[in-house]
Design an enzyme around this catalytic site. Structure first.
Site, PDB file in Angstrom:
ATOM      1  N   HIS A  65       0.714  -1.210  -0.062  1.00 52.23           N
ATOM      2  CA  HIS A  65       0.109  -0.105  -0.082  1.00 52.23           C
ATOM      3  C   HIS A  65       0.716   1.114   0.069  1.00 52.23           C
ATOM      4  CE1 HIS A  65       1.092  -0.829   4.193  1.00 52.23           C
ATOM      5  NE2 HIS A  65       0.199  -2.107   4.207  1.00 52.23           N
ATOM      6  N   CYS A 117       2.796  -1.800  15.562  1.00 55.94           N
ATOM      7  CA  CYS A 117       2.779  -1.124  14.264  1.00 55.94           C
ATOM      8  C   CYS A 117       2.048   0.113  14.292  1.00 55.94           C
ATOM      9  CB  CYS A 117       1.917  -2.443  13.398  1.00 55.94           C
ATOM     10  SG  CYS A 117       1.966  -1.465  11.716  1.00 55.94           S
TER      11      CYS A 117
HETATM   12 MN    MN Z   1       0.519  -3.508   5.797  1.00 58.16          MN
END
Ligand code: MN
Length: 149
Positions: A65, A117
């Site tokens: 992405h 993350c």
């Molecule tokens: Mn990802």
């Protein structure tokens, strides 16, 4: 103090006031045995910090992405795919995932693997690989071994 300001852990990678979100699995799911907890979602920071955890032998979605990820491994061992490279991962390793880079995390079959993350709150939807993308990736033997099958 606002209870949202301090959310203790239960000592087992769960936190008070944080929803535990196992990914729904169906037969065609491109991930396995993984859950997400959004630890921080802060307009003033413009970012989210999530904790993902996969069971032993679990794996995240193979995707890419425009938005980037900043990752810190918190527990367990495994491997990550980062573009054309595969790396062994261990607690406290730091991984930057640049825009449009194929990435996937896999836990060993010995223990769960979890990572933090960080991601922008405003972000594009991940793209999944086409058959042609997969064929291109599998042309690299290191990547083919990582992807298995
Ligand atoms: Mn990802």
């Amino acid at each position: 103090m606002d209870p949202k300001l301090f959310r203790p852990t239960d000592g087992g990678y769960r936190w008070e006031g944080v929803a535990y979100q196992p990914y729904k699995q169906d037969g065609s799911a491109p991930f396995k045995d993984i859950s997400r907890q959004t630890l921080f979602h802060d307009d003033s920071l413009g970012c989210e910090l999530r904790y993902f955890e996969m069971d032993a032998a679990g794996y995240s979605t193979l995707e890419r992405h425009e938005h980037t990820h900043a990752v810190m491994i918190l527990r367990g061992h495994g491997q990550c795919l980062l573009g054309e490279e595969v790396r062994d991962i261990k607690p406290h390793d730091l991984i930057t995932i640049p825009a449009w880079t194929w990435h996937q995390f896999r836990a060993t079959d010995q223990e769960p693997m979890g990572f933090l993350c960080m991601v922008n709150m405003e972000r594009d939807r991940p793209a999944l690989p086409t058959e042609a993308d997969l064929a291109t990736m599998r042309a690299n033997p290191v990547v083919a071994r990582f992807l298995g099958g």
